[in-house]
Design a protein around this motif. Structure first.
Motif, PDB file in Angstrom:
ATOM      1  N   MET A   1      27.030  37.963  44.446  1.00  0.00           N
ATOM      2  CA  MET A   1      27.460  38.063  46.043  1.00  0.00           C
ATOM      3  C   MET A   1      28.523  36.686  46.034  1.00  0.00           C
ATOM      4  O   MET A   1      29.526  36.765  46.700  1.00  0.00           O
ATOM      5  CB  MET A   1      26.372  37.917  46.958  1.00  0.00           C
ATOM      6  CG  MET A   1      25.728  39.252  46.663  1.00  0.00           C
ATOM      7  SD  MET A   1      24.430  39.350  48.376  1.00  0.00           S
ATOM      8  CE  MET A   1      23.139  38.191  48.098  1.00  0.00           C
ATOM      9  N   ILE A   2      28.268  35.658  45.702  1.00  0.00           N
ATOM     10  CA  ILE A   2      29.178  34.504  45.464  1.00  0.00           C
ATOM     11  C   ILE A   2      30.375  34.917  44.827  1.00  0.00           C
ATOM     12  O   ILE A   2      31.345  34.550  45.227  1.00  0.00           O
ATOM     13  CB  ILE A   2      28.772  33.119  44.827  1.00  0.00           C
ATOM     14  CG1 ILE A   2      27.430  32.776  45.702  1.00  0.00           C
ATOM     15  CG2 ILE A   2      29.599  32.273  44.681  1.00  0.00           C
ATOM     16  CD1 ILE A   2      26.639  31.650  44.887  1.00  0.00           C
ATOM     17  N   VAL A   3      30.540  35.493  43.604  1.00  0.00           N
ATOM     18  CA  VAL A   3      31.427  36.172  42.959  1.00  0.00           C
ATOM     19  C   VAL A   3      32.534  37.100  43.587  1.00  0.00           C
ATOM     20  O   VAL A   3      33.682  36.716  43.985  1.00  0.00           O
ATOM     21  CB  VAL A   3      31.408  37.039  41.643  1.00  0.00           C
ATOM     22  CG1 VAL A   3      32.421  37.202  40.962  1.00  0.00           C
ATOM     23  CG2 VAL A   3      30.387  35.548  40.491  1.00  0.00           C
ATOM     24  N   THR A   4      31.797  37.829  44.304  1.00  0.00           N
ATOM     25  CA  THR A   4      32.430  38.996  45.201  1.00  0.00           C
ATOM     26  C   THR A   4      33.167  38.202  46.440  1.00  0.00           C
ATOM     27  O   THR A   4      34.274  38.691  46.751  1.00  0.00           O
ATOM     28  CB  THR A   4      31.570  39.987  45.881  1.00  0.00           C
ATOM     29  OG1 THR A   4      31.012  40.649  44.851  1.00  0.00           O
ATOM     30  CG2 THR A   4      32.168  41.013  46.772  1.00  0.00           C
ATOM     31  N   ALA A   5      32.555  37.296  46.889  1.00  0.00           N
ATOM     32  CA  ALA A   5      33.260  36.595  48.138  1.00  0.00           C
ATOM     33  C   ALA A   5      34.330  35.903  47.904  1.00  0.00           C
ATOM     34  O   ALA A   5      35.229  35.820  48.517  1.00  0.00           O
ATOM     35  CB  ALA A   5      31.966  35.836  48.782  1.00  0.00           C
ATOM     36  N   ALA A   6      34.221  35.325  46.522  1.00  0.00           N
ATOM     37  CA  ALA A   6      35.641  34.077  46.195  1.00  0.00           C
ATOM     38  C   ALA A   6      36.538  35.405  45.805  1.00  0.00           C
ATOM     39  O   ALA A   6      37.729  34.928  46.122  1.00  0.00           O
ATOM     40  CB  ALA A   6      35.091  33.595  44.962  1.00  0.00           C
ATOM     41  N   LEU A   7      36.366  36.441  45.224  1.00  0.00           N
ATOM     42  CA  LEU A   7      37.374  37.351  44.863  1.00  0.00           C
ATOM     43  C   LEU A   7      37.944  37.880  46.160  1.00  0.00           C
ATOM     44  O   LEU A   7      39.249  38.407  46.403  1.00  0.00           O
ATOM     45  CB  LEU A   7      36.956  38.322  44.062  1.00  0.00           C
ATOM     46  CG  LEU A   7      36.467  37.841  42.411  1.00  0.00           C
ATOM     47  CD1 LEU A   7      35.931  39.262  41.787  1.00  0.00           C
ATOM     48  CD2 LEU A   7      37.741  37.678  41.827  1.00  0.00           C
ATOM     49  N   PHE A   8      37.047  38.300  47.205  1.00  0.00           N
ATOM     50  CA  PHE A   8      37.665  38.782  48.253  1.00  0.00           C
ATOM     51  C   PHE A   8      38.689  37.703  49.273  1.00  0.00           C
ATOM     52  O   PHE A   8      39.635  38.097  49.541  1.00  0.00           O
ATOM     53  CB  PHE A   8      36.185  39.178  49.365  1.00  0.00           C
ATOM     54  CG  PHE A   8      37.003  39.478  50.672  1.00  0.00           C
ATOM     55  CD1 PHE A   8      37.028  40.868  50.776  1.00  0.00           C
ATOM     56  CD2 PHE A   8      36.558  38.911  51.669  1.00  0.00           C
ATOM     57  CE1 PHE A   8      37.575  41.446  52.038  1.00  0.00           C
ATOM     58  CE2 PHE A   8      37.103  39.413  52.990  1.00  0.00           C
ATOM     59  CZ  PHE A   8      37.399  40.526  53.312  1.00  0.00           C
ATOM     60  N   TRP A   9      37.999  36.448  49.317  1.00  0.00           N
ATOM     61  CA  TRP A   9      38.887  35.685  49.908  1.00  0.00           C
ATOM     62  C   TRP A   9      40.321  35.364  49.279  1.00  0.00           C
ATOM     63  O   TRP A   9      41.295  34.958  49.801  1.00  0.00           O
ATOM     64  CB  TRP A   9      38.525  34.431  50.562  1.00  0.00           C
ATOM     65  CG  TRP A   9      38.091  33.102  49.850  1.00  0.00           C
ATOM     66  CD1 TRP A   9      39.052  32.382  49.205  1.00  0.00           C
ATOM     67  CD2 TRP A   9      36.914  32.383  49.473  1.00  0.00           C
ATOM     68  NE1 TRP A   9      38.839  31.208  48.682  1.00  0.00           N
ATOM     69  CE2 TRP A   9      37.421  31.363  48.845  1.00  0.00           C
ATOM     70  CE3 TRP A   9      35.625  32.585  49.670  1.00  0.00           C
ATOM     71  CZ2 TRP A   9      36.491  30.269  48.217  1.00  0.00           C
ATOM     72  CZ3 TRP A   9      34.731  31.739  49.206  1.00  0.00           C
ATOM     73  CH2 TRP A   9      34.935  30.618  48.429  1.00  0.00           C
ATOM     74  N   ALA A  10      40.224  35.509  47.796  1.00  0.00           N
ATOM     75  CA  ALA A  10      41.637  35.506  47.175  1.00  0.00           C
ATOM     76  C   ALA A  10      42.458  36.348  47.562  1.00  0.00           C
ATOM     77  O   ALA A  10      43.583  36.161  47.727  1.00  0.00           O
ATOM     78  CB  ALA A  10      41.182  35.145  45.696  1.00  0.00           C
TER      79      ALA A  10
END
Length: 429
Positions: free
Chosen positions: A85-94
């Motif tokens: 979920m951390i990985v997904t969040a970072a890719l989303f805001w990028a």
């Protein structure tokens, strides 16, 4: 007989240092993204012909998304692995930052900023909860101080990226530049970070007491929220933090504009000054406050509350000097105020995590994020803007300082309910 009852330290969790480095780096990028907009808001204001109150609304909608995402991500974080979920969040805001190039109206900018809040809220809940499972309770202040060093440093670079890149290449390019490191760190976390077991680091109060912990898989009964509402140590940590955030969030948002309007500086000059002061004073305050609390907490478990109590109160005089004093003392007052406010950053986050059981930490952090923004920087930039439109920006900024005094009172009350930090204290109890 004595040797059989002597408490032992929990074993260190494998990969703890790797996790701390990667998550701190991503938190650094998180705050770069958040503080780019204050660095370019004068450009945004002129392009879209906005009032100060309209500028303040950009933060409001970011925080609305941030707040209403946090209960959902808190629920997810207590039930599912946090790493993906951390990985997904970072890719989303990028991705959201890359899409800033398509923003050509005030409404679309509001929508873009709100979407950024969704990604950042997810990370802000999962990361501290994950770190708490890597480190023992008496080490969490130190670890979260390191993690929160990213706040002043990231904010400083956000001002610099926003102000300098925006002045030379347009304000949209500032956001696009910041998207690259977030994507890279997401990939590194996906490869190298290990998910720890919940409660793996151990908690000395697990056997009983006001902050009793239970280990194992999350089982959030219907009374979980009620238990948080009945936990005075937790409530005081988040309500005090909200009062600090009201003032700090508003000041951080409007100071670049203050330096441009009141001191007559260019956008890039204001960005460099805010960046330099924030990184030096903010970083110095974060490290100093964390160090004081770490040493003090060896003899007094109330230290995690007492450091924020003192820092909030003594930050008011230099802030008043900054807003209303002679121009030649403005930067000195600003630097001193930021240093003193940041003294409590690491300790207050450690206090929040130590006040709750391991299996509800993500929910507790979600509650913290919701409250500190709902009562803090979701509303203060807009209030400052509204006061500025009707009087002066000086008065708008100065009106937020009353909440620093309120924060000091709340933290002081919370110190009465501080849970023990060491096994010895629990055994003695």
């Amino acid at each position: 007989m004595a040797s059989t009852t002597k408490p032992t330290r929990a074993p260190s969790v494998a990969g703890a240092t790797t996790a701390l480095v990667l998550l701190t780096a991503l938190n650094f990028v998180n705050y770069i993204d958040r503080y780019i907009l204050p660095g370019v808001q004068e450009q945004v204001k002129h392009e879209f012909h906005l009032s100060d109150e309209h500028i303040g609304r950009l933060t409001f909608w970011f925080m609305i998304a941030y707040m209403f995402t946090s209960p959902i991500t808190g629920w997810l974080g207590d039930r599912f692995p946090r790493k993906p979920m951390i990985v997904t969040a970072a890719l989303f805001w990028a991705a959201i930052n890359f899409l800033t190039a398509t923003v050509h109206s005030y409404d679309s900018l509001n929508l873009r900023h709100a979407a950024l809040g969704i990604g950042e809220a997810s990370f802000g809940i999962f990361a501290p909860s994950l770190l708490a499972d890597y480190y023992e309770p008496d080490q969490r202040n130190r670890v979260l101080t390191i993690f929160n060093v990213a706040i002043p440093v990231g904010a400083a670079l956000g001002y610099l990226v926003g102000g300098t890149v925006g002045e030379h290449y347009g304000w949209r390019m500032s956001f696009i530049v910041s998207a690259i490191p977030a994507a890279i760190l997401a990939i590194l976390i996906a490869i190298f970070l290990k998910e720890p077991a919940r409660g793996a680091s151990g908690d000395p109060a697990a056997s009983g007491g006001p902050a009793a912990r239970e280990h194992g898989k999350a089982k959030l009964e219907k009374g979980t929220i009620l238990s948080l509402l009945k936990n005075p140590a937790y409530l005081c940590s988040i309500l005090g933090y909200a009062a600090v955030t009201f003032s700090l969030g508003g000041i951080s948002w409007w100071m670049p504009s203050f330096l441009q309007r009141i001191d007559g500086r260019s956008q890039s000059s204001a960005a460099y000054i805010m960046g330099a002061i924030t990184v030096v004073a903010g970083l110095g305050g974060t490290i100093t406050g964390g160090t004081i609390a770490q040493r003090w907490s060896r003899t007094n478990s109330k230290a995690l509350y007492l450091v924020p109590t003192i820092s909030a109160a003594i930050a008011v005089p230099p802030a008043l000097l900054c807003f209303f004093g002679p121009h030649n003392l403005t930067l000195y007052g600003l630097g001193a105020a930021i240093f003193l406010i940041f003294l409590g950053t690491g300790p207050v986050n450690a206090a929040t995590l130590n006040a709750v059981r391991p299996e509800i930490r993500a929910t507790a952090m979600a509650g913290q994020l919701f409250i500190i923004h709902a009562l803090g920087d979701a509303i203060s930039p807009r209030i400052i803007g509204a006061v500025s439109d009707r009087s002066t920006l000086n008065l708008g900024l100065g009106s937020t300082l009353i909440t620093l005094l309120l924060a000091s009172v709340i933290f002081s009350i919370g110190s009465r309910y501080a849970p023990p930090l060491h096994s010895e204290e629990t055994v003695a109890a």
